[in-house]
Design an enzyme around this catalytic site. Structure first.
Site, short mmCIF file in Angstrom:
data_model
loop_
_atom_site.label_atom_id
_atom_site.label_comp_id
_atom_site.label_asym_id
_atom_site.label_seq_id
_atom_site.Cartn_x
_atom_site.Cartn_y
_atom_site.Cartn_z
N ASP A 195 9.45 -45.69 2.45
CA ASP A 195 8.05 -45.24 2.52
C ASP A 195 7.49 -44.86 1.16
O ASP A 195 8.21 -44.76 0.17
CB ASP A 195 7.93 -44.06 3.50
CG ASP A 195 9.05 -43.03 3.33
OD1 ASP A 195 9.67 -42.99 2.25
OD2 ASP A 195 9.31 -42.28 4.29
N ASN B 41 11.39 -32.39 12.16
CA ASN B 41 10.72 -32.77 13.41
C ASN B 41 11.29 -34.06 14.00
O ASN B 41 10.71 -34.62 14.93
CB ASN B 41 9.21 -32.90 13.18
CG ASN B 41 8.87 -34.01 12.18
OD1 ASN B 41 9.75 -34.73 11.71
ND2 ASN B 41 7.59 -34.15 11.86
N HIS C 56 11.68 -36.97 12.40
CA HIS C 56 11.18 -38.24 11.86
C HIS C 56 12.25 -38.98 11.07
O HIS C 56 13.16 -38.37 10.51
CB HIS C 56 9.87 -38.06 11.07
CG HIS C 56 9.99 -37.42 9.73
ND1 HIS C 56 8.93 -36.80 9.10
CD2 HIS C 56 11.03 -37.30 8.86
CE1 HIS C 56 9.31 -36.35 7.92
NE2 HIS C 56 10.58 -36.63 7.75
P1 PGA Z 1 14.66 -33.91 3.04
O1 PGA Z 1 13.74 -34.96 3.82
O2 PGA Z 1 15.89 -34.65 2.63
O3 PGA Z 1 13.81 -33.50 1.87
O4 PGA Z 1 14.95 -32.81 3.98
C1 PGA Z 1 14.30 -35.75 4.82
C2 PGA Z 1 13.21 -36.46 5.58
O5 PGA Z 1 12.12 -35.89 5.76
O6 PGA Z 1 13.44 -37.61 6.01
#
Ligand code: PGA
Length: 260
Positions: A67, A136, A138
């Site tokens: 992304d 959450n 995702h």
């Molecule tokens: P993070 O993000 O490694 O900064 O916790 C993971 C994500 O949101 O996929």
């Protein structure tokens, strides 16, 4: 789903790095799907170290990132283009012409999304997709209620995601509201998926992903439908699981078995 619960954060990072290294060493033209976020920083550090100190070469790899923020140019310090350059690409022997991230600053993000999918296809599909998970549930920026069949497209970020990512933007900047992200369906097309999740803030999402129903409310739960999905956890991220004894029985401390 293969669930590997490692003794510590470092052990989980090392296990994941070694699996990626084995994948890269074992193929003539690996196509890696890459992820960003805080969780991946020590992993990329470890891969760079393996490149420096062993025969691990990325020269024949192509990469596709999950992304990028919409409206953010590649040279913006908080862009995922910048993240990848700083965290991995400049430390290894990868050919930058074979690294792909969606252009969040494209004139037409819909055309960019279609062209990103076409580029993945042209590379022969993703052989190993690395994933993190949001609190959450995702994966990529596929926020809850994302279609489990979705392809690369523009997504509106949730307020919790924007809050988690605000730290990467300056005090006078607004955290982006939209992102271009591979879809859940795009991710499921990878021949193998490898998730790294660490820390107690991920425990609830990890439990929903592995032991909850397959549901768009937890997009990561779509990995239950994938034939070759591995989740590497430290004990904190595994703390919400009910079947820990079984996972430990199958893979003590996340180690490989003779069937792996
Ligand atoms: P993070 O993000 O490694 O900064 O916790 C993971 C994500 O949101 O996929």
């Amino acid at each position: 789903m293969k669930v590997l619960i490692c003794k510590s954060h470092d052990a989980a990072v090392e296990r994941t790095a070694n699996m990626i290294a084995a994948h890269v060493r074992g193929r003539s033209a690996p196509v890696l799907g890459l992820a960003t976020g805080g969780t991946m920083l020590p992993l990329y550090e470890r891969l760079a170290k393996l490149h420096r100190e062993t025969d691990l070469s990325f020269a024949d790899c192509s990469t596709f990132n999950l992304d990028e923020y919409v409206g953010i140019a590649p040279d913006h310090p908080a862009s995922y283009h910048s993240y990848m350059r700083e965290a991995l690409f400049r430390h290894v022997d990868i050919d930058l012409r074979r690294t792909h991230l969606p252009r969040g600053d494209a004139d037409d993000v819909h055309v960019e999304a279609e062209s990103f999918e076409a580029r993945i296809d042209a590379a022969g599909g993703i052989s190993l997709q690395l994933l993190g998970i949001g609190q959450n549930g995702h994966i990529g920026f596929n926020e809850p209620t994302s279609s489990l069949g979705s392809r690369t497209r523009i997504k509106t970020l949730t307020e919790s995601t924007r809050t988690a990512n605000r730290q990467y933007f300056g005090p006078d900047e607004t955290a982006p509201r939209y992102a271009l992200t591979m879809g859940v369906g795009t991710i499921l097309n990878a021949r193998e998926c490898l998730m790294l999740a660490t820390g107690s803030s991920k425990a609830a999402a990890v439990a929903a992903m592995i032991e909850g129903p397959v549901s768009a409310v937890c997009p990561a739960s779509a990995l239950q439908l994938h034939a070759r999905a591995t989740v590497v956890l430290d004990r904190d991220a595994a703390a919400g699981l009910r079947l820990t004894d079984y996972y430990q029985h199958v893979h003590p401390n996340g180690e490989a078995t003779r069937f792996d």
